[in-house]
Design a protein around this motif. Structure first.
Motif, PDB file in Angstrom:
ATOM      1  N   TYR A 103       0.826  -1.205   0.000  1.00 59.93           N
ATOM      2  CA  TYR A 103       0.000   0.000   0.000  1.00 59.93           C
ATOM      3  C   TYR A 103       0.862   1.257   0.000  1.00 59.93           C
ATOM      4  N   LEU A 104       2.025   1.200   0.635  1.00 60.41           N
ATOM      5  CA  LEU A 104       2.942   2.340   0.591  1.00 60.41           C
ATOM      6  C   LEU A 104       3.415   2.604  -0.830  1.00 60.41           C
ATOM      7  N   ALA A 105       3.558   1.523  -1.607  1.00 61.57           N
ATOM      8  CA  ALA A 105       4.053   1.658  -2.982  1.00 61.57           C
ATOM      9  C   ALA A 105       2.965   2.020  -3.977  1.00 61.57           C
ATOM     10  N   SER A 106       1.724   2.071  -3.536  1.00 68.25           N
ATOM     11  CA  SER A 106       0.611   2.366  -4.434  1.00 68.25           C
ATOM     12  C   SER A 106      -0.031   3.689  -4.037  1.00 68.25           C
ATOM     13  N   ASP A 107      -0.867   4.189  -4.945  1.00 66.85           N
ATOM     14  CA  ASP A 107      -1.631   5.395  -4.637  1.00 66.85           C
ATOM     15  C   ASP A 107      -3.118   5.112  -4.767  1.00 66.85           C
ATOM     16  N   SER A 108      -3.491   3.899  -4.351  1.00 62.19           N
ATOM     17  CA  SER A 108      -4.878   3.466  -4.506  1.00 62.19           C
ATOM     18  C   SER A 108      -5.808   4.305  -3.631  1.00 62.19           C
ATOM     19  N   GLU A 109      -6.949   4.636  -4.198  1.00 58.94           N
ATOM     20  CA  GLU A 109      -7.967   5.394  -3.478  1.00 58.94           C
ATOM     21  C   GLU A 109      -9.073   4.451  -3.006  1.00 58.94           C
ATOM     22  N   LEU A 110      -9.840   4.919  -2.045  1.00 58.80           N
ATOM     23  CA  LEU A 110     -10.969   4.138  -1.559  1.00 58.80           C
ATOM     24  C   LEU A 110     -11.976   3.911  -2.683  1.00 58.80           C
ATOM     25  N   SER A 111     -12.566   2.724  -2.661  1.00 62.60           N
ATOM     26  CA  SER A 111     -13.598   2.393  -3.641  1.00 62.60           C
ATOM     27  C   SER A 111     -14.910   2.198  -2.892  1.00 62.60           C
ATOM     28  N   GLY A 112     -15.638   3.275  -2.705  1.00 68.23           N
ATOM     29  CA  GLY A 112     -16.871   3.191  -1.936  1.00 68.23           C
ATOM     30  C   GLY A 112     -16.579   2.893  -0.480  1.00 68.23           C
ATOM     31  N   SER A 113     -17.199   1.837   0.022  1.00 74.06           N
ATOM     32  CA  SER A 113     -17.022   1.487   1.431  1.00 74.06           C
ATOM     33  C   SER A 113     -15.904   0.473   1.644  1.00 74.06           C
ATOM     34  N   LEU A 114     -15.180   0.124   0.578  1.00 72.05           N
ATOM     35  CA  LEU A 114     -14.126  -0.885   0.678  1.00 72.05           C
ATOM     36  C   LEU A 114     -12.745  -0.246   0.585  1.00 72.05           C
ATOM     37  N   PRO A 115     -11.754  -0.872   1.206  1.00 72.95           N
ATOM     38  CA  PRO A 115     -10.386  -0.419   0.988  1.00 72.95           C
ATOM     39  C   PRO A 115      -9.935  -0.806  -0.415  1.00 72.95           C
ATOM     40  N   PRO A 116      -8.885  -0.201  -0.951  1.00 75.63           N
ATOM     41  CA  PRO A 116      -8.355  -0.628  -2.243  1.00 75.63           C
ATOM     42  C   PRO A 116      -7.879  -2.078  -2.136  1.00 75.63           C
ATOM     43  N   LEU A 117      -8.210  -2.891  -3.106  1.00 76.33           N
ATOM     44  CA  LEU A 117      -7.935  -4.321  -3.007  1.00 76.33           C
ATOM     45  C   LEU A 117      -6.769  -4.786  -3.878  1.00 76.33           C
ATOM     46  N   THR A 118      -6.404  -4.012  -4.896  1.00 73.07           N
ATOM     47  CA  THR A 118      -5.326  -4.450  -5.785  1.00 73.07           C
ATOM     48  C   THR A 118      -3.994  -4.622  -5.045  1.00 73.07           C
ATOM     49  N   PRO A 119      -3.552  -3.683  -4.205  1.00 76.80           N
ATOM     50  CA  PRO A 119      -2.291  -3.901  -3.487  1.00 76.80           C
ATOM     51  C   PRO A 119      -2.318  -5.158  -2.612  1.00 76.80           C
ATOM     52  N   ALA A 120      -3.478  -5.451  -2.032  1.00 75.55           N
ATOM     53  CA  ALA A 120      -3.590  -6.664  -1.221  1.00 75.55           C
ATOM     54  C   ALA A 120      -3.451  -7.907  -2.089  1.00 75.55           C
ATOM     55  N   ALA A 121      -4.025  -7.873  -3.289  1.00 75.82           N
ATOM     56  CA  ALA A 121      -3.889  -9.002  -4.206  1.00 75.82           C
ATOM     57  C   ALA A 121      -2.434  -9.193  -4.614  1.00 75.82           C
ATOM     58  N   VAL A 122      -1.735  -8.093  -4.869  1.00 78.96           N
ATOM     59  CA  VAL A 122      -0.316  -8.171  -5.228  1.00 78.96           C
ATOM     60  C   VAL A 122       0.496  -8.730  -4.059  1.00 78.96           C
ATOM     61  N   ALA A 123       0.149  -8.323  -2.846  1.00 79.73           N
ATOM     62  CA  ALA A 123       0.844  -8.833  -1.661  1.00 79.73           C
ATOM     63  C   ALA A 123       0.673 -10.341  -1.545  1.00 79.73           C
ATOM     64  N   GLY A 124      -0.560 -10.824  -1.761  1.00 84.79           N
ATOM     65  CA  GLY A 124      -0.784 -12.262  -1.706  1.00 84.79           C
ATOM     66  C   GLY A 124       0.014 -12.992  -2.760  1.00 84.79           C
ATOM     67  N   ALA A 125       0.026 -12.472  -3.986  1.00 84.97           N
ATOM     68  CA  ALA A 125       0.775 -13.100  -5.063  1.00 84.97           C
ATOM     69  C   ALA A 125       2.262 -13.157  -4.736  1.00 84.97           C
ATOM     70  N   MET A 126       2.794 -12.070  -4.216  1.00 81.66           N
ATOM     71  CA  MET A 126       4.216 -12.040  -3.882  1.00 81.66           C
ATOM     72  C   MET A 126       4.547 -13.013  -2.757  1.00 81.66           C
ATOM     73  N   SER A 127       3.689 -13.087  -1.750  1.00 78.90           N
ATOM     74  CA  SER A 127       3.971 -13.980  -0.628  1.00 78.90           C
ATOM     75  C   SER A 127       4.033 -15.434  -1.094  1.00 78.90           C
ATOM     76  N   ALA A 128       3.104 -15.827  -1.955  1.00 78.88           N
ATOM     77  CA  ALA A 128       3.071 -17.212  -2.423  1.00 78.88           C
ATOM     78  C   ALA A 128       4.241 -17.527  -3.334  1.00 78.88           C
ATOM     79  N   ALA A 129       4.578 -16.601  -4.242  1.00 75.53           N
ATOM     80  CA  ALA A 129       5.710 -16.823  -5.144  1.00 75.53           C
ATOM     81  C   ALA A 129       7.017 -16.923  -4.361  1.00 75.53           C
TER      82      ALA A 129
END
Length: 367
Positions: A103-129
């Motif tokens: 999230y520090l490396a991204s500039d994602s904005e809030l999407s309605g009532s949810l937090p930005p989800l793309t950085p979290a998806a990238v984090a999961g992908a990186m952890s598994a790889a």
């Protein structure tokens, strides 16, 4: 004499094998990491995620953007609970902190009532790889580089590591990474570092404290030495203390199983009796919707090679495999085997990570 397509393909396979075998461990690390990461990033869920993953993404985003854990703006989301200090996520600190750099490396904005989800998806992908790339380094201590690379690819694509750990910011991906590092450092004889890696796993998924205790005791027992037990235990204890300090600061409780999350599982221990426990345990392996052997059937074949592999396995392989088995036995008493999912499994992933070196030896004994 002309070369046919099959002969050409065979020569290419041989050339690839020889090239991989010539690489140092840093080279084969990248051979595993980069293709898996590309695959995971291409398939990760960026728009629709599980409530567990969203509850980890929200505090990670908040920490990165505001430097605190105040989640009043996400009131009403599952697993965002009210505490004396305001609304907080009941996710564990390890999985939250793992998402912060993304999230520090991204500039994602809030999407309605949810937090930005793309950085979290990238984090999961990186952890598994990273988990599979680290695991391949442990494999290299048991076999040739090519087999280690192929085994890591199988672990990363033919198990729920791809569908779960690499898909979102579940706790399983970071936990698999820390456990893989714990096994690798144990194999190298770096006992305190191994304990520290297991401590990070505890911060991320507290029930891995069972595996951390088992791996230290079993390895020390097999080696007939007290030093590994003390050093592994000291490193793992640091993670447990960190977890308790976080719980005290956020939930006003030093317990590693606070009412915010863990109490509902500890209260289930033994609730179903022996029959319920055995049914749940068997479901991990044979349930028609969520079982290990249904969705990763090659593991059932490898199971037949375990007795021979056990006799040939070094102490670190045995200790890791036993700790994985104990982890799953305890987990079966605390939680439903389905993990709340359909057509998938997730709770055995930590066990598979710990047992992977023994399963690799089982493959080699079978063939």
């Amino acid at each position: 004499m002309t070369t046919g397509p099959l002969q050409t393909a065979k020569l290419r396979v041989i050339a690839t094998r020889d090239w991989i075998n010539s690489l140092p461990s840093s080279g084969t690390f990248l051979v595993v990491l980069l293709p898996l990461l590309a695959l995971y990033l291409a398939t990760a869920s960026r728009d629709v995620q599980n409530i567990d993953s969203i509850a980890a993404a929200a505090p990670a985003w908040r920490l990165a953007t505001h430097g605190d854990l105040d989640l009043d703006q996400f009131e009403g989301l599952p697993w965002i609970i009210e505490t004396e200090g305001g609304f907080r996520s009941n996710r564990q600190p390890g999985v939250i902190l793992f998402g912060v750099p993304f999230y520090l490396a991204s500039d994602s904005e809030l999407s309605g009532s949810l937090p930005p989800l793309t950085p979290a998806a990238v984090a999961g992908a990186m952890s598994a790889a990273l988990a599979m790339a680290v695991l391949h380094l442990a494999f290299r201590r048991l076999t040739n580089p090519t087999t280690a690379v192929v085994a890591a690819f199988i672990g990363g694509t033919a198990t729920a590591t791809w569908r779960i750990s690499a898909d979102q910011l579940w706790p399983h991906g970071p936990t698999q990474l820390w456990l893989a590092l714990g096994v690798l450092t144990l194999a190298a004889g770096w006992y305190f570092r191994s304990g520290l890696m297991l401590g990070l796993a505890i911060l991320t998924r507290p029930i891995t404290a069972v595996a951390a205790a088992a791996i230290g005791l079993v390895y020390g027992g097999l080696a007939r030495r007290l030093r590994p037990i003390v050093l592994i235990g000291a490193g793992a204890a640091a993670g447990l203390v960190g977890l308790m300090a976080y719980n005290q600061g956020v939930f006003d409780s030093f317990s590693p199983t606070t009412s915010a999350y863990g109490d509902q599982f500890t209260s289930q221990a033994g609730a179903g009796g022996t029959t319920g426990y055995l049914s749940n345990l068997g479901g991990f392996f044979f349930d028609p919707a969520n079982s290990l052997f249904l969705w990763s059937p090659f593991l059932l074949v490898l199971a037949f090679g375990i007795p021979r592999a056990w006799r040939a396995a070094p102490s670190w392989v045995r200790a890791a495999a036993v700790s994985g088995a104990i982890y799953l036995l305890v987990h079966a008493a605390l939680n439903r085997q389905s993990g709340g999912l359909q057509r998938n499994y997730r709770y055995p992933l930590e066990m598979l990570t710990l047992a992977a070196p023994l399963l690799l030896l089982a493959y080699e004994k079978l063939v």
